[in-house]
Design an enzyme around this catalytic site. Structure first.
Site, PDB file in Angstrom:
ATOM      1  N   ASN A   7       0.878  -1.177   0.000  1.00  0.00           N
ATOM      2  CA  ASN A   7       0.000   0.000   0.000  1.00  0.00           C
ATOM      3  C   ASN A   7       0.917   1.230   0.000  1.00  0.00           C
ATOM      4  OD1 ASN A   7      -1.829   2.014   0.444  1.00  0.00           O
ATOM      5  ND2 ASN A   7      -2.754   1.084   2.281  1.00  0.00           N
ATOM      6  N   ARG A  92      -2.434  -2.024  -3.573  1.00  0.00           N
ATOM      7  CA  ARG A  92      -3.699  -1.338  -3.306  1.00  0.00           C
ATOM      8  C   ARG A  92      -3.737  -0.036  -4.122  1.00  0.00           C
ATOM      9  NH1 ARG A  92      -5.377   2.891   1.167  1.00  0.00           N
ATOM     10  NH2 ARG A  92      -7.549   3.004   0.579  1.00  0.00           N
ATOM     11  N   HIS A 181     -13.146   2.746  -0.565  1.00  0.00           N
ATOM     12  CA  HIS A 181     -13.138   1.677   0.453  1.00  0.00           C
ATOM     13  C   HIS A 181     -13.802   0.401  -0.082  1.00  0.00           C
ATOM     14  CE1 HIS A 181     -13.487   5.200   3.512  1.00  0.00           C
ATOM     15  NE2 HIS A 181     -12.218   4.832   3.454  1.00  0.00           N
ATOM     16  N   ARG A 242     -12.764  15.729   7.222  1.00  0.00           N
ATOM     17  CA  ARG A 242     -13.449  16.033   5.945  1.00  0.00           C
ATOM     18  C   ARG A 242     -14.911  16.372   6.209  1.00  0.00           C
ATOM     19  NH1 ARG A 242     -11.627  10.624   2.748  1.00  0.00           N
ATOM     20  NH2 ARG A 242     -10.004  10.312   4.291  1.00  0.00           N
ATOM     21  N   GLU A 388      -8.767  -5.512   4.340  1.00  0.00           N
ATOM     22  CA  GLU A 388      -8.578  -5.191   2.924  1.00  0.00           C
ATOM     23  C   GLU A 388      -7.357  -5.923   2.346  1.00  0.00           C
ATOM     24  OE1 GLU A 388      -9.030  -1.296   4.688  1.00  0.00           O
ATOM     25  OE2 GLU A 388      -9.665  -0.555   2.745  1.00  0.00           O
TER      26      GLU A 388
END
Ligand code: ADP
Length: 403
Positions: A7, A92, A181, A242, A388
């Site tokens: 990743n 990823r 996601h 956010r 993940e």
């Protein structure tokens, strides 16, 4: 098969080496501060006494990959004898755009398609490309696979991914809801479907990935039909820093009042809003939870607002799927914060949603899927830790085995 899951971020490269036969992580770690000093950590789940943490110069992602391979094959700290035992690498990828809809072996064509995504997610995509190029340079004979966060959402129907902007503009700039996601939503909805007593084609699940970044998906018959994040990961519910979805007219209004450029406004919406902005205290949910427990009004307000937003998505997705079998909570907050799960699910008995308070309070840090709904709840509610990396390892193995 030994699969290395990578990743790559702009200044970091996280890795996990899986044995896909046992689905165990043999080693994992992180190269941080790439290009700005360098910090390397390497962990061996079965031999923590051999863990490594050192400050080491890491000028770029190729050097980071070299360090990772060096430690994975090290006679003392390593878990494989040579680089040949790392049989495939899975990367990823945050944004696959409309071009990359499923996991695929990296070749020149795929690299070109990823370059086509630079416009959509510049920082992430540039970092992923550096990670891929670094791995190809260090392991030229090892198959490299990309697994996109957007892929699981590619099944959304047009009415779910369309923004009401002129059609030709959407086509010209590839503007649509993509969702993020996806690998997490895929993993937890798959685990949840296995726990339901019906064929996967008939399942209706809402997956709530609530972490630093958060997104909620409606998964009907094993396929995403809608998701809360959109063209970018800024859409949907409020997050750590956010803002999530806001009235779009607020954007030019604030820019004009505060004399901000588009880049400044973008940074503001990503870094200064969410829990941090609403509470004025922190973007970390643990701090807000502490404040909530002490009755601090801004923290109470922040968590109530968050839970209300999650609740509204569950309601609208129940309408979109014409029913609901299960809700899943996952990621940092979803897995570890019973309070958010309780606030979200309270007063939802109209939908047949009822939590078991004791089970909800006990469900964290358990590592397994845990049911938190009451025995008489029509809708099952579960906490399922996301994984993940395991999905990336599984996809990578499948593609490498087929070569
Ligand atoms: P990211 O989107 O960066 O992967 P995470 O899924 O790790 O984020 O979620 C981070 C959020 O989870 C933070 O707001 C943090 O406060 C919250 N959280 C609550 N409890 C824990 C915990 N025990 N461990 C990690 N994060 C936690």
């Amino acid at each position: 098969m030994n699969v290395l899951v990578v990743n790559a971020g702009s200044s970091s490269l996280k890795y996990q080496l899986f044995d896909t036969n046992t689905e165990k992580v043999l080693a994992k770690g992180n190269c941080e501060r790439i290009g700005d000093g360098g910090l390397f950590s390497h962990k061996l789940p079965d031999n923590p006494e051999l863990n490594v943490k050192l400050e080491i110069d890491i000028p770029n992602h190729t050097e980071a990959t070299k360090i990772v391979v060096k430690y994975l094959t090290d006679p003392v700290h390593g878990v494989v004898k040579s680089m040949d035992e790392i049989e495939a690498v899975g990367h990823r990828i945050v944004h696959g755009g409309a071009f990359l809809k499923e996991s695929v072996l990296v070749d020149d064509e795929v690299i070109k398609k990823l370059e086509g995504c630079l416009d959509l997610a510049p920082l992430h995509t540039a970092a992923h490309l550096m990670g891929i190029r670094g791995c190809i340079e260090v392991m030229p004979n090892t198959p490299q696979v990309v697994v996109m966060d957007t892929a699981f959402h590619s099944t959304m129907p047009a009415e779910a991914y369309t923004y009401a902007l002129p059609k030709d503009m959407c086509e010209k700039y590839h503007i649509r809801r993509y969702g993020f996601h996806g690998t997490s939503h895929r993993y937890v909805s798959g685990e949840m479907a296995k726990l339901l007593d019906k064929p996967v084609e008939e399942t209706k699940i809402v997956t709530c990935h609530i972490g630093n970044g958060s997104s909620i998906s409606a998964v009907k018959g094993g396929k995403v039909i809608d998701t809360s994040m959109g063209f970018t990961p800024l859409d949907g519910i409020m997050m750590g820093t956010r803002c999530g979805a806001i009235d779009p007219a607020i954007v030019p209004f604030v820019m004009e009042k505060e004399n901000m450029t588009p880049a400044e406004m973008n940074s503001f919406m990503n870094k200064k809003c969410g829990f941090l902005g609403v509470s004025g205290i922190s973007g970390d949910c643990r701090d807000i939870e502490d404040g909530y427990m002490k009755g601090q009004p801004d923290c109470v307000h922040t968590l109530k607002t968050l839970a209300y937003q999650i609740k509204k998505f569950i309601g609208s997705y129940t309408a979109a799927m014409n029913g609901l079998d299960a809700i899943v909570f996952t990621a940092g907050i979803g897995e570890n914060t019973p309070l958010i799960r309780a606030l979200t699910c309270e007063n939802m008995d109209f939908y047949g949603i009822k939590l078991d308070t004791a089970k909800n309070d006990a469900a964290h840090h358990q590592g397994d899927s845990v049911e938190i709904s009451a025995a008489d709840s029509k809708v099952k509610v579960y906490v399922i830790p996301t994984n993940e990396e395991l999905v990336i390892a599984r996809d990578t193995e499948a593609i490498a085995k087929a070569l």
